[in-house]
Design a protein around this motif. Structure first.
Motif, short mmCIF file in Angstrom:
data_model
loop_
_atom_site.label_atom_id
_atom_site.label_comp_id
_atom_site.label_asym_id
_atom_site.label_seq_id
_atom_site.Cartn_x
_atom_site.Cartn_y
_atom_site.Cartn_z
N ASN A 117 -4.64 -3.32 -5.48
CA ASN A 117 -5.41 -1.45 -4.79
C ASN A 117 -5.68 -1.35 -3.30
O ASN A 117 -4.81 -0.95 -2.67
CB ASN A 117 -6.65 -1.55 -5.40
CG ASN A 117 -6.75 -0.21 -6.99
OD1 ASN A 117 -6.43 0.24 -6.77
ND2 ASN A 117 -7.93 -1.27 -7.26
N VAL A 118 -5.34 -3.13 -2.78
CA VAL A 118 -5.30 -3.21 -1.52
C VAL A 118 -3.48 -2.77 -1.24
O VAL A 118 -3.79 -1.66 0.11
CB VAL A 118 -5.30 -4.46 -1.31
CG1 VAL A 118 -4.76 -4.54 0.03
CG2 VAL A 118 -6.85 -5.15 -1.16
N VAL A 119 -2.83 -2.88 -1.71
CA VAL A 119 -1.39 -3.05 -1.12
C VAL A 119 -1.06 -1.32 -1.24
O VAL A 119 -0.52 -0.84 -0.74
CB VAL A 119 -0.92 -3.97 -2.25
CG1 VAL A 119 1.07 -3.12 -2.64
CG2 VAL A 119 -0.45 -4.96 -1.65
N ILE A 120 -1.34 -0.56 -2.72
CA ILE A 120 -1.77 0.74 -3.15
C ILE A 120 -1.85 1.79 -1.56
O ILE A 120 -1.59 2.22 -0.62
CB ILE A 120 -2.38 0.88 -3.97
CG1 ILE A 120 -1.11 -0.18 -4.83
CG2 ILE A 120 -2.13 2.64 -4.57
CD1 ILE A 120 -2.35 0.71 -6.49
N ASP A 121 -3.10 1.49 -1.48
CA ASP A 121 -3.93 2.08 -0.23
C ASP A 121 -3.38 1.86 1.23
O ASP A 121 -3.65 2.16 1.79
CB ASP A 121 -5.49 1.79 -0.44
CG ASP A 121 -6.44 2.60 -1.75
OD1 ASP A 121 -5.97 2.53 -1.99
OD2 ASP A 121 -7.65 1.77 -1.60
N LYS A 122 -3.37 0.46 1.38
CA LYS A 122 -3.03 -0.08 2.76
C LYS A 122 -1.23 0.82 3.41
O LYS A 122 -1.29 1.36 4.43
CB LYS A 122 -2.65 -0.99 2.61
CG LYS A 122 -4.73 -1.76 3.24
CD LYS A 122 -5.25 -1.75 4.11
CE LYS A 122 -6.78 -1.63 4.29
NZ LYS A 122 -7.71 -1.15 4.98
N ALA A 123 -0.24 0.64 1.99
CA ALA A 123 0.61 0.68 1.78
C ALA A 123 0.85 2.42 2.29
O ALA A 123 1.47 3.45 3.32
CB ALA A 123 1.74 0.51 0.65
N ALA A 124 -0.22 3.37 1.69
CA ALA A 124 0.02 4.94 2.12
C ALA A 124 -0.55 5.02 3.93
O ALA A 124 0.07 6.03 4.38
CB ALA A 124 -1.33 5.49 0.96
N ALA A 125 -1.61 4.30 3.95
CA ALA A 125 -2.25 4.53 5.61
C ALA A 125 -0.67 3.95 6.50
O ALA A 125 -1.17 4.57 7.70
CB ALA A 125 -3.74 3.60 5.42
N ALA A 126 -0.19 2.97 6.14
CA ALA A 126 0.96 2.18 7.08
C ALA A 126 2.07 3.66 7.83
O ALA A 126 1.67 3.93 6.72
CB ALA A 126 1.76 1.16 6.34
N LYS A 127 1.64 3.61 8.82
CA LYS A 127 2.98 3.97 9.67
C LYS A 127 4.55 3.76 9.84
O LYS A 127 5.01 4.66 10.40
CB LYS A 127 2.33 4.91 11.62
CG LYS A 127 0.79 5.50 11.29
CD LYS A 127 0.67 6.38 9.95
CE LYS A 127 -0.32 6.85 10.09
NZ LYS A 127 -0.25 8.05 9.06
N THR A 128 4.23 2.26 9.91
CA THR A 128 5.83 2.03 10.00
C THR A 128 6.25 1.07 8.99
O THR A 128 7.80 0.70 9.10
CB THR A 128 5.47 0.42 11.15
OG1 THR A 128 4.54 -0.10 11.05
CG2 THR A 128 4.80 1.69 12.72
N LEU A 129 6.14 1.36 7.93
CA LEU A 129 6.91 0.66 7.14
C LEU A 129 8.13 1.49 6.35
O LEU A 129 8.05 2.90 6.10
CB LEU A 129 5.81 0.66 5.23
CG LEU A 129 4.94 0.03 5.74
CD1 LEU A 129 3.52 0.11 4.42
CD2 LEU A 129 4.87 -2.04 5.90
N THR A 130 8.98 0.60 6.02
CA THR A 130 10.69 1.49 5.86
C THR A 130 9.94 2.07 4.22
O THR A 130 9.27 1.60 3.63
CB THR A 130 11.63 0.54 5.42
OG1 THR A 130 12.13 -0.43 6.45
CG2 THR A 130 12.72 0.41 5.10
N ALA A 131 10.11 3.03 3.79
CA ALA A 131 10.08 3.55 2.71
C ALA A 131 10.47 3.32 1.72
O ALA A 131 9.90 3.51 0.53
CB ALA A 131 10.86 5.67 3.09
#
Length: 512
Positions: A117-131
């Motif tokens: 859940n941490v990965v899923i939620d934080k990935a959704a909120a991050a602005k700088t991750l490669t798609a």
């Protein structure tokens, strides 16, 4: 991924600095927190590796998970008086809400869910991750979350359903219905299929693939008796061309032939010769190095668990009127007199601790061969043999079950015979003298038999019994201690009853 182990990401939480109340009320602006972390590709990759680490922990695949599944099946018996009390309780059906093995698996599954859940939620909120990195990480997290929820719902029934990262005890939830948990699992696995690749390079083997998501979804549909949708998922795997039966049956259970063509998903450990980490939470750099499976089950190890007499009797042999002894018998078990290790020493009764078995009227010591190091080591040790969670043989046998339930008997028999035709097995095709296949019931009996001998000791029989019992397909109850209205499900652990006010005593499963 055997030689390039998934490194475990460690999130360092900031320390509050100072000694007065004003300082204590402030956060260190330079500290790493969950809000400031998970902003880069490297950080999100580290986080998903941490989910796999929880899966590899002693609470789950490295120890308590295989014990729980095996001891709730009829595949195993106690190897001797050395079997610890909590495990023996599960084996004999006298377990209660305080059983430590049950509690460990529950905790381990929710540890995976929390980290996913941490990965899923934080990935959704991050602005700088490669798609592409974000998509794959979320896909892997959803697969691992779905696997954990499937373990929970199939063994405990409806459970608390955490769809997001929980930050405090106040976020504790009541039990959701089985239907809601299954619906959530299905949605996760459909999303995972779209996000995950079909294969990985050698450095990333062991990560969840599209095929693994399809196979897990097929298991989910089968467990609900939805044979039409299960068949659809199984057909995707068969049609992909990515999987095939390997010629040598033993190649599915030893270290040198991991990630072969038959493997759909396996949990990997470092090469044998390292150490075992007893930390159930999989914290620290050594988490997941090895599994204790080979030491617990091996004939020259602790030998805590041995194959049950009923499992040994299930294999075809001439004394029962069958054409020959099924080669999978000797490939699954060691018997006194067999040769073992690189020096080809002879296995004696004295080398095998504990109880004997009765096979074909003869008393002898029989020990597990699958997933043990006895083929190359002559000492009791932990090891690095990867745990194969899903393999293509299960796909074919699951398809046989679907086809039979959907009225396609001839097709079902065709799939059944594929596992028997493996060159190192070469058993006569169905129908046989003891397994005619002219009716749906006869084909089902052959399916039950073939699944048991092909997949014995692979933590599948327990779920087969749960499924067939719930769907009313068992002619006789295979578990001697079974008490209707109680033993269908495991008890909610006492720690959850005590700490989650939204469950409490009223939320306990019947009979406990």
């Amino acid at each position: 991924m055997k030689r390039h182990y998934i490194s475990i990401g460690v999130l360092l939480l900031g320390l509050v600095i100072g000694c007065n109340e004003k300082n204590l009320d402030q956060l260190n602006p330079n500290a790493v927190t969950t809000d400031s972390y998970f902003q880069t590709d490297l950080q999100i990759k580290s986080a998903i590796n941490g989910v796999y680490a929880a899966l590899q922990s002693t609470n789950l695949v490295a120890r308590e998970w295989f014990f729980t599944n095996d001891m709730r099946s009829d595949d195993v018996s106690a190897g001797g008086g050395q079997l610890e009390t909590p495990r023996n309780q599960l084996l004999t059906g006298v377990h209660d809400t305080g059983n430590s093995v049950v509690g460990s698996v529950w905790t381990g599954a929710y540890r995976v869910i929390h980290r996913a859940n941490v990965v899923i939620d934080k990935a959704a909120a991050a602005k700088t991750l490669t798609a592409a990195v974000s998509t794959q990480a979320v896909g892997e997290a959803k697969f691992l979350r779905a696997w954990s929820y499937f373990e929970l719902v199939s063994m405990w029934g409806g459970v608390p359903l955490y769809k997001n990262y929980v930050t405090s005890v106040a976020g504790a939830l009541p039990r959701s219905s089985e239907a809601d948990v299954y619906a959530f699992i299905i949605a996760d696995l459909k999303a995972a299929q779209d996000a995950l690749p079909a294969t990985y390079d050698a450095a990333n083997q062991g990560r969840a693939t599209k095929g693994a998501a399809q196979m897990l979804l097929a298991r989910v549909y089968l467990q609900q008796g939805d044979y039409t949708n299960a068949k659809t998922e199984l057909q995707k795997i068969i049609s992909s061309g990515n999987y095939a039966l390997v010629d040598e049956y033993n190649d599915n259970f030893i270290e040198e032939t991991e990630f072969n063509k038959e493997s759909i998903w396996e949990v990997n450990f470092l090469p044998s010769g390292g150490s075992f980490n007893w930390n159930g939470d999989a914290d620290g750099a050594s988490a997941g190095e090895e599994t204790v499976r080979t030491q617990e089950y091996s004939g020259i190890g602790w030998r805590n668990i041995i194959p049950s007499n009923s499992l040994l009797a299930e294999f075809e042999r001439p004394s029962k009127g069958d054409a020959k002894l099924d080669p999978r018998y000797a490939k699954s078990f060691y018997t006194t007199g067999d040769k073992f290790n690189k020096d080809q020493n002879t296995l004696t009764d004295d080398l095998q601790n504990g109880f004997s078995s009765t096979v074909d009227g003869k008393t002898q010591k029989v020990s597990w061969r699958k997933f043990t190091l006895m083929y190359k080591a002559g000492v009791s040790t932990t090891g690095g043999i990867n745990q194969r969670i899903m393999r293509y043989a299960e796909t074919l046998l699951a398809m046989a079950e679907c086809e039979n339930e959907l009225g396609n008997l001839a097709s079902a028999v065709t799939y059944l015979n594929m596992t028997r035709a493996r060159s190192s097995v070469a058993m006569p095709a169905y129908p046989t003298a003891n397994y005619p296949v002219s009716t749906k019931d006869q084909v089902f009996a052959a399916i039950v038999h073939e699944r048991r001998v092909e997949l014995s000791g692979e933590e599948i029989r327990n779920r087969d019994i749960l499924r067939w019992r719930k769907l009313g397909k068992l002619k006789t109850e295979p578990i001697a201690y079974f008490q209707k209205g109680k033993h269908e499900l495991l008890p909610i652990p006492q720690q959850e009853i005590d700490n989650n006010p939204n469950i409490g005593l009223k939320g306990q499963n019947p009979g406990y």
